[in-house]
Write a protein that holds these residues in place. Structure first.
Motif, PDB file in Angstrom:
ATOM      1  N   ASP A  90       0.524  -1.071  -0.060  1.00  0.00           N
ATOM      2  CA  ASP A  90       0.117   0.335  -0.260  1.00  0.00           C
ATOM      3  C   ASP A  90       0.627   0.915   0.208  1.00  0.00           C
ATOM      4  O   ASP A  90       1.115   1.997  -0.697  1.00  0.00           O
ATOM      5  CB  ASP A  90      -0.788   0.222   1.054  1.00  0.00           C
ATOM      6  CG  ASP A  90      -1.992   0.456   0.999  1.00  0.00           C
ATOM      7  OD1 ASP A  90      -2.780   1.143  -0.099  1.00  0.00           O
ATOM      8  OD2 ASP A  90      -2.180   1.918   2.058  1.00  0.00           O
ATOM      9  N   LYS A  91       1.974   1.231   0.768  1.00  0.00           N
ATOM     10  CA  LYS A  91       2.796   2.550   0.999  1.00  0.00           C
ATOM     11  C   LYS A  91       3.429   2.359  -0.236  1.00  0.00           C
ATOM     12  O   LYS A  91       4.449   4.052  -0.854  1.00  0.00           O
ATOM     13  CB  LYS A  91       4.047   1.693   1.994  1.00  0.00           C
ATOM     14  CG  LYS A  91       3.240   2.549   3.282  1.00  0.00           C
ATOM     15  CD  LYS A  91       4.480   2.502   4.108  1.00  0.00           C
ATOM     16  CE  LYS A  91       3.356   2.468   5.888  1.00  0.00           C
ATOM     17  NZ  LYS A  91       3.479   2.208   7.097  1.00  0.00           N
ATOM     18  N   GLN A  92       3.413   1.683  -1.237  1.00  0.00           N
ATOM     19  CA  GLN A  92       4.568   1.674  -2.412  1.00  0.00           C
ATOM     20  C   GLN A  92       3.435   1.712  -3.188  1.00  0.00           C
ATOM     21  O   GLN A  92       4.091   2.390  -4.394  1.00  0.00           O
ATOM     22  CB  GLN A  92       4.891   0.345  -2.554  1.00  0.00           C
ATOM     23  CG  GLN A  92       5.788  -0.076  -3.796  1.00  0.00           C
ATOM     24  CD  GLN A  92       7.699   0.983  -4.522  1.00  0.00           C
ATOM     25  OE1 GLN A  92       7.797   1.682  -3.817  1.00  0.00           O
ATOM     26  NE2 GLN A  92       7.901   0.453  -5.429  1.00  0.00           N
ATOM     27  N   LEU A  93       2.781   1.553  -2.962  1.00  0.00           N
ATOM     28  CA  LEU A  93       1.389   2.447  -4.493  1.00  0.00           C
ATOM     29  C   LEU A  93       1.194   3.988  -4.608  1.00  0.00           C
ATOM     30  O   LEU A  93       0.867   4.207  -4.788  1.00  0.00           O
ATOM     31  CB  LEU A  93       0.495   1.443  -4.296  1.00  0.00           C
ATOM     32  CG  LEU A  93       0.727  -0.138  -5.199  1.00  0.00           C
ATOM     33  CD1 LEU A  93      -0.224  -1.043  -4.925  1.00  0.00           C
ATOM     34  CD2 LEU A  93       1.568   0.362  -7.105  1.00  0.00           C
ATOM     35  N   TYR A 105      -1.284 -11.045  -3.785  1.00  0.00           N
ATOM     36  CA  TYR A 105      -2.105  -9.758  -3.819  1.00  0.00           C
ATOM     37  C   TYR A 105      -3.363  -8.882  -3.599  1.00  0.00           C
ATOM     38  O   TYR A 105      -4.505  -8.574  -3.270  1.00  0.00           O
ATOM     39  CB  TYR A 105      -0.821  -8.831  -2.675  1.00  0.00           C
ATOM     40  CG  TYR A 105      -0.132  -9.979  -2.139  1.00  0.00           C
ATOM     41  CD1 TYR A 105       0.160  -9.780  -0.792  1.00  0.00           C
ATOM     42  CD2 TYR A 105       1.217 -10.586  -2.729  1.00  0.00           C
ATOM     43  CE1 TYR A 105       0.918 -10.343  -0.142  1.00  0.00           C
ATOM     44  CE2 TYR A 105       2.187 -10.622  -2.350  1.00  0.00           C
ATOM     45  CZ  TYR A 105       1.568 -10.874  -0.847  1.00  0.00           C
ATOM     46  OH  TYR A 105       2.054 -11.759   0.253  1.00  0.00           O
ATOM     47  N   GLY A 106      -3.502  -8.736  -4.854  1.00  0.00           N
ATOM     48  CA  GLY A 106      -4.578  -8.268  -5.939  1.00  0.00           C
ATOM     49  C   GLY A 106      -5.387  -9.444  -5.870  1.00  0.00           C
ATOM     50  O   GLY A 106      -6.400  -9.242  -5.424  1.00  0.00           O
ATOM     51  N   GLU A 127      -8.282  -0.977   5.093  1.00  0.00           N
ATOM     52  CA  GLU A 127      -7.007  -0.001   5.333  1.00  0.00           C
ATOM     53  C   GLU A 127      -5.842   0.387   4.079  1.00  0.00           C
ATOM     54  O   GLU A 127      -5.293   0.574   4.367  1.00  0.00           O
ATOM     55  CB  GLU A 127      -6.738  -0.968   6.407  1.00  0.00           C
ATOM     56  CG  GLU A 127      -7.209  -1.079   7.980  1.00  0.00           C
ATOM     57  CD  GLU A 127      -6.322  -2.092   9.027  1.00  0.00           C
ATOM     58  OE1 GLU A 127      -5.765  -2.577   9.107  1.00  0.00           O
ATOM     59  OE2 GLU A 127      -7.518  -1.636  10.113  1.00  0.00           O
ATOM     60  N   TYR A 128      -6.155  -0.069   2.719  1.00  0.00           N
ATOM     61  CA  TYR A 128      -5.186  -0.360   1.920  1.00  0.00           C
ATOM     62  C   TYR A 128      -5.519   0.349   0.282  1.00  0.00           C
ATOM     63  O   TYR A 128      -5.764  -0.428  -0.424  1.00  0.00           O
ATOM     64  CB  TYR A 128      -4.632  -1.689   2.035  1.00  0.00           C
ATOM     65  CG  TYR A 128      -4.289  -2.571   3.227  1.00  0.00           C
ATOM     66  CD1 TYR A 128      -2.776  -2.043   3.854  1.00  0.00           C
ATOM     67  CD2 TYR A 128      -5.015  -3.598   3.299  1.00  0.00           C
ATOM     68  CE1 TYR A 128      -2.548  -2.509   5.183  1.00  0.00           C
ATOM     69  CE2 TYR A 128      -4.362  -3.879   5.094  1.00  0.00           C
ATOM     70  CZ  TYR A 128      -3.203  -3.544   5.119  1.00  0.00           C
ATOM     71  OH  TYR A 128      -3.285  -4.066   6.394  1.00  0.00           O
ATOM     72  N   PRO A 129      -5.964   1.603   0.815  1.00  0.00           N
ATOM     73  CA  PRO A 129      -6.684   2.165  -0.191  1.00  0.00           C
ATOM     74  C   PRO A 129      -5.929   2.221  -1.685  1.00  0.00           C
ATOM     75  O   PRO A 129      -6.818   2.202  -3.111  1.00  0.00           O
ATOM     76  CB  PRO A 129      -7.307   3.398   0.194  1.00  0.00           C
ATOM     77  CG  PRO A 129      -6.272   3.944   1.299  1.00  0.00           C
ATOM     78  CD  PRO A 129      -5.814   2.529   1.984  1.00  0.00           C
ATOM     79  N   HIS A 130      -4.659   2.090  -1.148  1.00  0.00           N
ATOM     80  CA  HIS A 130      -3.712   2.675  -2.774  1.00  0.00           C
ATOM     81  C   HIS A 130      -3.352   0.816  -3.391  1.00  0.00           C
ATOM     82  O   HIS A 130      -4.015   0.814  -4.458  1.00  0.00           O
ATOM     83  CB  HIS A 130      -2.757   3.238  -2.121  1.00  0.00           C
ATOM     84  CG  HIS A 130      -2.960   4.025  -1.391  1.00  0.00           C
ATOM     85  ND1 HIS A 130      -3.476   5.843  -1.988  1.00  0.00           N
ATOM     86  CD2 HIS A 130      -2.418   4.685  -0.343  1.00  0.00           C
ATOM     87  CE1 HIS A 130      -3.228   6.002  -1.426  1.00  0.00           C
ATOM     88  NE2 HIS A 130      -2.560   5.928  -0.003  1.00  0.00           N
TER      89      HIS A 130
END
Length: 285
Positions: A189-192, A214-215, A233-236
């Motif tokens: 999420d942070k990478q995206l 993961y997708g 919790e992981y919008p990106h």
């Protein structure tokens, strides 16, 4: 309270303790039976099943075809729950007896390739696509490709096994692997949050490798664990997972070598684009 287990001095194989996979898990390698693999008309022959690892290669091949590359292929179903990966023909091309395995018959001698990362790199280099040829951008893609191969066993063999497949539910391993999967989802999420795609500004074999695990997990197509993992919790990561699924080549590749799910998600063997077209035509409007 969980039962206390004391390991014996010498481990012995208990064929009854493996749950769903007991019939195919064993502590030795090699063929269990003689069987010749089928061969289609194209140079590229894929032997696989539409699990996340199998989806990587069919999605890759469909992406290459979408780019106009001459990447036509035959995809033959290997039913791993029935032990078809232990046939003599399959063991000849992959002594590790795991799907996927690819044979390139374009040269003077057949070239077998196994391990999904190796197959992705082989195809990317063969067609000069979806992997930069050199430099920092290539390294970024390979960083994330190899991240996946270190991370996914925690998702599949760890979290997925104990959460979805183990014959009994135990708190300790589920908690242990859930914590690690939550950490991995946060990494992605942070990478995206900083990049449109996994390795930067271009779709690559890193996206192709990571999305089937993961997708699918984030979109509820793997283990049915969205609520348990609180995937909102992981919008990106959600944004990327949905955008990747929307790619026509991903929609085509994800249904190949499958005999489960809705009818429009099942294509046991693929020999031409028309095979996929007929199945996808069954999808409700």
């Amino acid at each position: 309270m969980e039962k206390q287990y004391t390991p014996p001095k010498i481990w012995t194989h208990d064929a009854e303790s493996g749950g769903k996979w007991a019939s195919v898990n064993r502590p030795v390698s090699g063929a269990t039976h003689e069987k010749v693999l089928p061969v289609g008309e194209h140079a590229l022959q894929l032997y696989s099943m539409g699990t996340p690892n199998g989806q990587k290669i069919t999605i890759m091949l469909e992406e290459l075809l979408a780019l106009g590359e001459e990447a036509e292929y035959d995809a033959h179903m290997i039913r791993i729950l029935e032990g078809e990966q232990f046939s003599s023909g399959f063991v000849d091309i992959n002594p590790n007896s795991k799907i996927p395995a690819l044979v390139d018959r374009a040269g003077d001698n057949d070239q077998p390739i196994f391990e999904s990362a190796s197959i992705l790199v082989y195809l990317a280099e063969k067609f000069s696509a979806l992997l930069p040829e050199k430099g920092v951008k290539r390294t970024r893609v390979l960083n994330w490709l190899f991240w996946l191969h270190g991370a996914a066993p925690y998702l599949g063999g760890g979290f997925g096994h104990f959460y979805a497949y183990a014959p009994e539910k135990f708190e300790y391993p589920i908690n242990r692997f859930t914590m690690e999967i939550k950490r991995q989802l946060d990494v992605l999420d942070k990478q995206l949050a900083k990049n449109e795609f996994i390795a930067g500004d271009a779709f690559s074999i890193a996206d192709i490798a990571i999305w089937p695990w993961y997708g699918n997990l984030i979109l509820g197509k793997l283990y049915d664990a969205q609520e348990f993992l609180q995937v909102e919790e992981y919008p990106h990561l959600q944004r990327w997972a949905k955008a990747t699924l929307a790619r026509p080549a991903v929609q085509r590749g994800r249904i190949i070598n499958r005999d489960w799910g809705d009818k429009w998600e099942q294509l046991e063997n693929r020999h031409s684009a028309e095979n996929i077209d007929k199945v996808l035509a069954l999808k409700p409007a």
